[in-house]
Design an enzyme around this catalytic site. Structure first.
Site, PDB file in Angstrom:
ATOM      1  N   SER A 148      -0.784  -3.315 -46.925  1.00  0.00           N
ATOM      2  CA  SER A 148      -0.071  -3.696 -45.696  1.00  0.00           C
ATOM      3  C   SER A 148      -0.971  -3.389 -44.508  1.00  0.00           C
ATOM      4  O   SER A 148      -1.911  -2.589 -44.625  1.00  0.00           O
ATOM      5  CB  SER A 148       1.210  -2.863 -45.587  1.00  0.00           C
ATOM      6  OG  SER A 148       1.737  -2.926 -44.276  1.00  0.00           O
ATOM      7  N   TYR A 161       7.114   4.204 -44.895  1.00  0.00           N
ATOM      8  CA  TYR A 161       6.464   3.008 -45.443  1.00  0.00           C
ATOM      9  C   TYR A 161       4.951   3.091 -45.229  1.00  0.00           C
ATOM     10  O   TYR A 161       4.161   2.850 -46.149  1.00  0.00           O
ATOM     11  CB  TYR A 161       7.042   1.772 -44.750  1.00  0.00           C
ATOM     12  CG  TYR A 161       6.558   0.438 -45.253  1.00  0.00           C
ATOM     13  CD1 TYR A 161       5.397  -0.147 -44.744  1.00  0.00           C
ATOM     14  CD2 TYR A 161       7.269  -0.265 -46.207  1.00  0.00           C
ATOM     15  CE1 TYR A 161       4.957  -1.388 -45.184  1.00  0.00           C
ATOM     16  CE2 TYR A 161       6.840  -1.516 -46.650  1.00  0.00           C
ATOM     17  CZ  TYR A 161       5.692  -2.065 -46.131  1.00  0.00           C
ATOM     18  OH  TYR A 161       5.255  -3.304 -46.577  1.00  0.00           O
TER      19      TYR A 161
HETATM   20  C1  GCO Z   1       7.593  -3.596 -40.043  1.00  0.00           C
HETATM   21  C2  GCO Z   1       7.324  -4.522 -41.203  1.00  0.00           C
HETATM   22  C3  GCO Z   1       5.887  -4.362 -41.699  1.00  0.00           C
HETATM   23  C4  GCO Z   1       5.573  -5.536 -42.592  1.00  0.00           C
HETATM   24  C5  GCO Z   1       4.227  -5.523 -43.216  1.00  0.00           C
HETATM   25  C6  GCO Z   1       3.110  -5.576 -42.232  1.00  0.00           C
HETATM   26  O1  GCO Z   1       8.646  -2.966 -40.023  1.00  0.00           O
HETATM   27  O2  GCO Z   1       6.703  -3.531 -39.166  1.00  0.00           O
HETATM   28  O3  GCO Z   1       8.247  -4.296 -42.248  1.00  0.00           O
HETATM   29  O4  GCO Z   1       5.757  -3.123 -42.366  1.00  0.00           O
HETATM   30  O5  GCO Z   1       6.527  -5.576 -43.607  1.00  0.00           O
HETATM   31  O6  GCO Z   1       4.112  -4.395 -44.053  1.00  0.00           O
HETATM   32  O7  GCO Z   1       1.896  -5.531 -42.953  1.00  0.00           O
END
Ligand code: GCO
Ligand code: CA
Length: 257
Positions: A148, A161
């Site tokens: 990501s 995340y």
């Molecule tokens: C957020 C998104 C991001 C995208 C992606 C970007 O909340 O900014 O969910 O995390 O999903 O991962 O690369």
């Protein structure tokens, strides 16, 4: 004249894509199937998975589905053993399954933290460890982690995340340095912003949408189809000497201040 077309073909290869009954995983699986792979779809929900398999079969793809939860060790071991005996050795593994639980870090509950890390980092490790044992025996394999932008940068409310996706980046590199000697290429794809079930709520928020368009040099969201080219490079013989790399497909976001 080099036959560059066959370089990207996957005929006769088995590809397992975790979290592929919807979202980016489903599109990635379509790309692999279009290049000739036998795709093994995966999801936790058997009904949603079955619908995706039916769709693939109706489009003429060689597809099947195995429902298992990548956070459950015993489900992973059983599923991978079943796939390898019923379908064939896994040549390509795409670690795509992931969840997003947005919250300010000081409000992140133990459950949110545990669920995000268990799915996005530990789950990817557990599946890859199991599949890699066979790849090492066979001295051949392709492992692709869906990383990501958050393997490199953070954004408020996405701490768990980003921590997981940062860990995925280093896990991918660690596997590369140990397994490249067995002719296993471990790499990543780093998607920018694509509209999927995970990001729909962001796209529908006018202020976020304005921010994203201005933050992206290409001035637009990505189309999930635009991830397939990087995937085929890493999943095919075209990428046999690419190791430990993340290809960012982000419209230039990481290149911009
Ligand atoms: C957020 C998104 C991001 C995208 C992606 C970007 O909340 O900014 O969910 O995390 O999903 O991962 O690369
Ligand atoms: Ca890099």
């Amino acid at each position: 004249m080099m036959d560059v077309h066959s370089l990207f073909r996957l005929d006769g290869r088995v590809a397992l894509v975790t979290g592929s009954s919807q979202g980016l995983g489903k599109m990635l699986s379509r790309g692999l199937a279009s290049a000739g792979a036998r795709v093994v779809l995966n999801g936790r929900d058997p009904k949603k998975l079955e619908r995706a398999v039916e769709e693939f079969l109706s489009e003429g793809y060689d597809a099947c589905g195995y429902a298992f939860d990548i956070t459950k060790r015993h489900e992973i071991d059983t599923a991978v053993e079943r796939i390898e005996s019923e379908i064939g050795p896994i040549d390509i593994l795409v670690n795509n399954a992931g969840i997003q639980r947005r919250a300010p870090l000081h409000e992140v509950t133990d459950e949110i933290w545990d669920e995000v890390l268990a799915t996005n980092l530990t789950g990817a490790f557990l599946v890859t460890r199991k599949v890699a044992r066979g790849m090492i025996q066979r001295q051949r394999g392709k492992v692709i982690f869906i990383c990501s932008l958050m393997s490199e940068l953070g954004r408020p409310t996405t701490g768990p995340y980003a921590a997981a996706k940062g860990g995925v980046r280093m896990l991918m590199g660690s596997m590369c340095v140990e397994w490249a000697q067995y002719n296993i290429q471990v790499n990543g794809i780093g998607p920018g912003y694509f509209i999927t079930e995970m990001t729909k709520s962001l796209a529908e928020d006018p202020s976020f949408n304005d921010w994203l368009i201005n933050r992206t040099p290409a001035r637009r969201w990505g189309d999930p189809k635009e991830l397939v080219g990087a995937l085929l490079l890493l999943a095919s013989d075209a990428g046999n000497f690419i190791n430990g790399q993340i290809i960012y497909v982000d419209g230039g976001i990481l290149a911009a201040l």
